[in-house]
Write a protein that holds these residues in place. Structure first.
Motif, short mmCIF file in Angstrom:
data_model
loop_
_atom_site.label_atom_id
_atom_site.label_comp_id
_atom_site.label_asym_id
_atom_site.label_seq_id
_atom_site.Cartn_x
_atom_site.Cartn_y
_atom_site.Cartn_z
N ASN A 1 6.21 6.99 -10.31
CA ASN A 1 5.80 8.08 -11.04
C ASN A 1 4.54 8.73 -10.59
OD1 ASN A 1 7.80 7.35 -13.01
ND2 ASN A 1 6.64 5.65 -13.76
N PRO A 2 4.59 9.21 -9.38
CA PRO A 2 3.24 10.00 -9.00
C PRO A 2 3.26 11.47 -9.33
CG PRO A 2 4.74 9.83 -7.09
CD PRO A 2 5.21 8.94 -8.20
N ASN A 3 2.16 12.08 -9.40
CA ASN A 3 1.94 13.41 -9.42
C ASN A 3 2.13 13.90 -7.96
OD1 ASN A 3 1.28 13.65 -12.04
ND2 ASN A 3 -0.73 13.86 -12.14
N SER B 1 3.76 18.74 -9.51
CA SER B 1 4.93 18.11 -10.15
C SER B 1 4.30 16.92 -10.90
CB SER B 1 6.04 18.01 -9.40
OG SER B 1 7.25 17.15 -10.18
N VAL B 2 4.66 16.79 -12.16
CA VAL B 2 4.37 15.48 -12.88
C VAL B 2 5.47 14.70 -12.92
CG1 VAL B 2 2.31 16.61 -13.93
CG2 VAL B 2 4.62 16.59 -15.11
N GLY B 3 6.71 15.30 -12.73
CA GLY B 3 7.90 14.26 -12.70
C GLY B 3 9.16 15.01 -12.31
N ILE B 4 10.24 14.12 -12.25
CA ILE B 4 11.61 14.85 -11.67
C ILE B 4 11.57 15.94 -12.41
CG2 ILE B 4 13.77 14.37 -11.45
CD1 ILE B 4 13.18 11.24 -11.33
N GLY B 5 12.11 16.99 -11.60
CA GLY B 5 12.45 18.47 -12.18
C GLY B 5 11.44 19.16 -12.93
N GLN B 6 10.21 18.54 -12.93
CA GLN B 6 8.96 19.43 -13.30
C GLN B 6 8.01 19.90 -12.48
OE1 GLN B 6 7.15 17.40 -16.91
NE2 GLN B 6 8.62 15.55 -16.44
N ALA C 1 0.52 16.11 -1.08
CA ALA C 1 -0.45 15.00 -1.60
C ALA C 1 0.30 14.50 -2.88
CB ALA C 1 -1.90 15.74 -1.81
N TRP C 2 -0.36 13.07 -3.12
CA TRP C 2 0.31 12.51 -4.23
C TRP C 2 -1.12 11.95 -5.01
CZ3 TRP C 2 -0.69 7.44 -5.69
CH2 TRP C 2 -1.26 6.56 -4.75
N SER C 3 -0.86 11.67 -6.32
CA SER C 3 -1.89 10.99 -7.13
C SER C 3 -1.33 10.07 -8.17
CB SER C 3 -2.96 12.01 -7.67
OG SER C 3 -2.63 12.65 -8.74
N VAL C 4 -2.06 9.17 -8.43
CA VAL C 4 -1.34 8.41 -9.95
C VAL C 4 -1.72 9.43 -11.15
CG1 VAL C 4 -2.13 6.44 -8.92
CG2 VAL C 4 -3.70 7.54 -10.46
N ARG C 5 -0.80 9.31 -12.08
CA ARG C 5 -0.42 10.29 -13.19
C ARG C 5 -1.62 10.04 -14.17
NH1 ARG C 5 5.29 11.06 -15.04
NH2 ARG C 5 5.54 11.25 -12.85
N LEU C 6 -3.03 10.25 -13.69
CA LEU C 6 -4.05 10.23 -14.74
C LEU C 6 -5.18 11.36 -14.27
CD1 LEU C 6 -4.78 6.34 -14.84
CD2 LEU C 6 -3.80 7.82 -16.76
N ALA C 7 -5.82 11.99 -15.31
CA ALA C 7 -6.62 12.91 -14.95
C ALA C 7 -8.04 12.48 -14.10
CB ALA C 7 -7.07 13.79 -15.87
N SER D 1 0.72 -1.05 -0.11
CA SER D 1 -0.14 0.10 -0.01
C SER D 1 0.81 1.37 -0.08
CB SER D 1 -0.82 -0.15 1.18
OG SER D 1 -0.26 0.19 2.26
N GLN D 2 0.42 2.34 -0.48
CA GLN D 2 0.93 3.55 -0.49
C GLN D 2 0.93 4.42 0.99
OE1 GLN D 2 -1.73 2.96 -2.43
NE2 GLN D 2 -0.62 2.20 -4.44
N THR D 3 2.20 4.94 0.98
CA THR D 3 2.25 5.77 2.40
C THR D 3 2.99 7.18 1.74
OG1 THR D 3 2.70 3.85 3.53
CG2 THR D 3 3.37 5.98 4.73
N ILE D 4 2.40 8.26 2.51
CA ILE D 4 3.09 9.66 2.21
C ILE D 4 3.47 9.97 3.56
CG2 ILE D 4 0.94 10.56 2.50
CD1 ILE D 4 1.96 12.57 0.35
N HIS D 5 4.86 10.31 3.72
CA HIS D 5 5.53 11.11 4.74
C HIS D 5 5.70 12.76 4.66
CE1 HIS D 5 6.23 6.99 6.24
NE2 HIS D 5 6.34 6.41 4.95
N GLN D 6 5.40 13.21 5.56
CA GLN D 6 5.87 14.92 5.73
C GLN D 6 6.78 14.93 7.08
OE1 GLN D 6 1.83 16.61 4.21
NE2 GLN D 6 3.71 18.30 4.63
N TRP D 7 7.91 15.73 6.81
CA TRP D 7 8.61 16.19 8.20
C TRP D 7 9.26 17.56 7.85
CZ3 TRP D 7 10.25 11.97 5.46
CH2 TRP D 7 11.45 11.99 4.68
N PRO D 8 9.57 18.31 9.05
CA PRO D 8 8.98 17.89 10.08
C PRO D 8 7.46 18.06 10.30
CG PRO D 8 9.72 20.24 10.31
CD PRO D 8 10.18 19.74 8.85
#
Lengths: 108, 113
Positions: free
Chosen positions: B30-32, B50-55, B92-98, B1-8
């Motif tokens: 490849n998440p947004n 962001s839709v990708g590295i450096g974008q 936040a994250w999402s899969v890369r689909l509208a 399963s997916q997990t998202i972390h933030q700190w601090p």
């Protein structure tokens, strides 16, 4: 410009007293309407996604409905643990536009 | 399963100091990725996505910047904090689909004094 308006801003309910929250929106090219629950000091927790008018989704005591201009979140026989801020958001493209939220307090 | 972390989780900083908030996602590729700010008693305001590295796309001109050095890492920065930067910052994250759901992290409470 996409706009989302939630009403009421705050709602005080007695335990078991059913009610509805409103989310009205204007958006060009709706890709989805989202409902989240947010507890104080925490990130929003996903509840529902609705994609087209007439769609309904349910989870425990919550039911979300969608028309072309608004969405409703119905809370049936709420319990104190349903106390939270409920956020509505619409998506056009990659971006979500959020409403200001409805703070719900359910008293035992 | 997916997990998202933030700190601090919380941060108190003086005006004029630098800022770096970090967000990482596990269990997906490849998440947004998104940064939001929530002012007290108000809705969420999208700051960057962001839709990708450096974008990086910026939604609101401000004192902040964002970077994505790795696929699942998103960083929010400032060179000099302002009092108005105080708030609750959410990644936040999402899969890369509208039309796909965005999932939020636990947030960082920032107080600038």
């Amino acid at each position: 410009e996409d706009q989302v308006t939630q009403s009421p801003e705050a709602l005080r309910l007695q335990e078991g007293e059913s009610s509805s929250l409103n989310c009205s929106y204007t958006v060009s090219g709706l890709r989805g309407l989202f409902w989240y629950r947010q507890d104080p000091g925490k990130g929003p927790e996903f509840l529902f996604t609705l994609y087209s008018a007439g769609e309904e989704k349910e989870k425990e005591r919550l039911k979300a409905t969608l028309t072309k201009k608004e969405s409703f979140l119905h809370i049936t026989a709420p319990k104190p643990e349903d106390s939270a801020t409920y956020l509505c958001a619409v998506q056009a493209g990659n971006k979500l536009t959020f409403g200001g939220g409805t703070r719900v307090l359910v008293k035992p | 399963s997916q997990t998202i972390h933030q700190w601090p989780a919380t941060l108190v900083q003086p005006v004029g100091s630098p800022l770096s908030l970090e967000c990482t996602v596990e269990g997906t590729s490849n998440p947004n990725l998104y940064w939001y700010r929530q002012a007290a008693g108000r809705g969420l305001q999208l700051l960057f996505y962001s839709v990708g590295i450096g974008q990086i796309s910026s939604e609101v001109p401000q004192n902040l910047s964002a970077s994505r050095p790795q696929d699942r890492q998103f960083i929010l920065s400032s060179k000099k904090l302002l009092l108005s930067d105080s708030g609750f910052y959410l990644c936040a994250w999402s899969v890369r689909l509208a039309g796909e759901t965005q999932y939020f992290g636990p947030g960082t409470r920032l107080l600038v004094l």
